[in-house]
Write a protein that holds these residues in place. Sequence first.
Motif, mmCIF file in Angstrom:
data_model
loop_
_atom_site.group_PDB
_atom_site.id
_atom_site.type_symbol
_atom_site.label_atom_id
_atom_site.label_comp_id
_atom_site.label_asym_id
_atom_site.label_seq_id
_atom_site.Cartn_x
_atom_site.Cartn_y
_atom_site.Cartn_z
ATOM 1 N N GLN A 168 1.030 -1.239 0.430
ATOM 2 C CA GLN A 168 -0.059 0.018 -0.051
ATOM 3 C C GLN A 168 0.249 1.583 0.134
ATOM 4 O OE1 GLN A 168 -2.550 -0.165 3.339
ATOM 5 N NE2 GLN A 168 -4.146 -1.590 2.503
ATOM 6 N N LEU A 169 0.553 2.493 -0.672
ATOM 7 C CA LEU A 169 0.951 3.932 -0.344
ATOM 8 C C LEU A 169 0.192 5.127 0.252
ATOM 9 C CD1 LEU A 169 2.152 4.323 -4.159
ATOM 10 C CD2 LEU A 169 3.487 3.574 -2.599
ATOM 11 N N GLU A 188 -0.944 8.571 1.814
ATOM 12 C CA GLU A 188 -0.146 10.779 1.751
ATOM 13 C C GLU A 188 -1.105 10.661 3.278
ATOM 14 O OE1 GLU A 188 -1.838 9.130 -2.834
ATOM 15 O OE2 GLU A 188 -2.671 8.531 -0.218
ATOM 16 N N CYS A 227 4.490 9.840 1.480
ATOM 17 C CA CYS A 227 3.703 8.978 0.856
ATOM 18 C C CYS A 227 4.804 7.701 1.517
ATOM 19 C CB CYS A 227 3.635 8.841 0.057
ATOM 20 S SG CYS A 227 3.084 7.237 -1.350
ATOM 21 N N ALA A 231 5.089 3.777 1.685
ATOM 22 C CA ALA A 231 5.239 2.189 1.397
ATOM 23 C C ALA A 231 5.571 1.151 1.844
ATOM 24 C CB ALA A 231 5.417 2.162 -0.427
ATOM 25 N N MET A 244 9.444 6.095 -8.411
ATOM 26 C CA MET A 244 7.568 7.295 -7.675
ATOM 27 C C MET A 244 7.623 8.508 -7.959
ATOM 28 S SD MET A 244 9.340 5.987 -4.362
ATOM 29 C CE MET A 244 7.535 6.202 -3.372
ATOM 30 N N ASN A 290 11.318 3.984 2.392
ATOM 31 C CA ASN A 290 9.979 3.040 1.308
ATOM 32 C C ASN A 290 9.549 5.129 1.062
ATOM 33 O OD1 ASN A 290 11.217 1.638 0.836
ATOM 34 N ND2 ASN A 290 9.677 -0.035 2.171
ATOM 35 N N THR A 291 9.903 6.333 1.386
ATOM 36 C CA THR A 291 8.961 7.008 0.692
ATOM 37 C C THR A 291 9.706 8.612 0.381
ATOM 38 O OG1 THR A 291 8.742 6.708 3.629
ATOM 39 C CG2 THR A 291 8.335 9.285 2.738
ATOM 40 N N CYS A 351 -0.137 9.586 -5.186
ATOM 41 C CA CYS A 351 1.411 9.058 -5.403
ATOM 42 C C CYS A 351 1.833 7.601 -6.415
ATOM 43 C CB CYS A 351 1.639 8.490 -3.787
ATOM 44 S SG CYS A 351 3.088 8.340 -3.474
ATOM 45 N N ALA A 389 3.715 4.305 -7.743
ATOM 46 C CA ALA A 389 5.450 3.737 -7.267
ATOM 47 C C ALA A 389 5.535 2.769 -8.529
ATOM 48 C CB ALA A 389 5.616 3.351 -5.986
ATOM 49 N N GLY A 404 -1.675 5.357 -4.735
ATOM 50 C CA GLY A 404 -3.157 5.580 -3.186
ATOM 51 C C GLY A 404 -3.622 6.258 -2.982
#
Length: 121
Positions: free
Chosen positions: A3-4, A6, A22, A24, A34, A76-77, A95, A97, A112
């Motif tokens: 999942q993403l 935000e 955001c 992940a 991304m 992971n942001t 967001c 990715a 997201g």
Amino acid sequence: QVQLAESGGGLVQPGGSLRLSCVASGTIFSIYGMGWYRQAPGKERERVATITTGGSTNYAESVKGRFTISRDNSKNTVYLQMNGLKPEDTAVYYCNADLRRGPTSQLVNIWGQGTQVTASS
């Protein structure tokens, strides 16, 4: 499941600033490109800014010089610093990715849920 998520949206006066984040989460082997996209009411979704794993960035002409995209691969942001916000920046920001869940997994593209940004007096 990956999942993403935000965060950081809100209401700000024209000329103000916001910082979107955001993150992940889930089973992730590697994240590649991304980016941030936005969709205003009655309009199509458009690209705002993208960033590669190595940090190369690309911006829409409408936000160049005002917005800055960055990422922290250890977390992971991805972030979007938005300065000098204008009423025309008002939109839901999403967001995006490209990632792999495992070393031999297919490359997948995920979105997201979006966060609302409103620039209004």
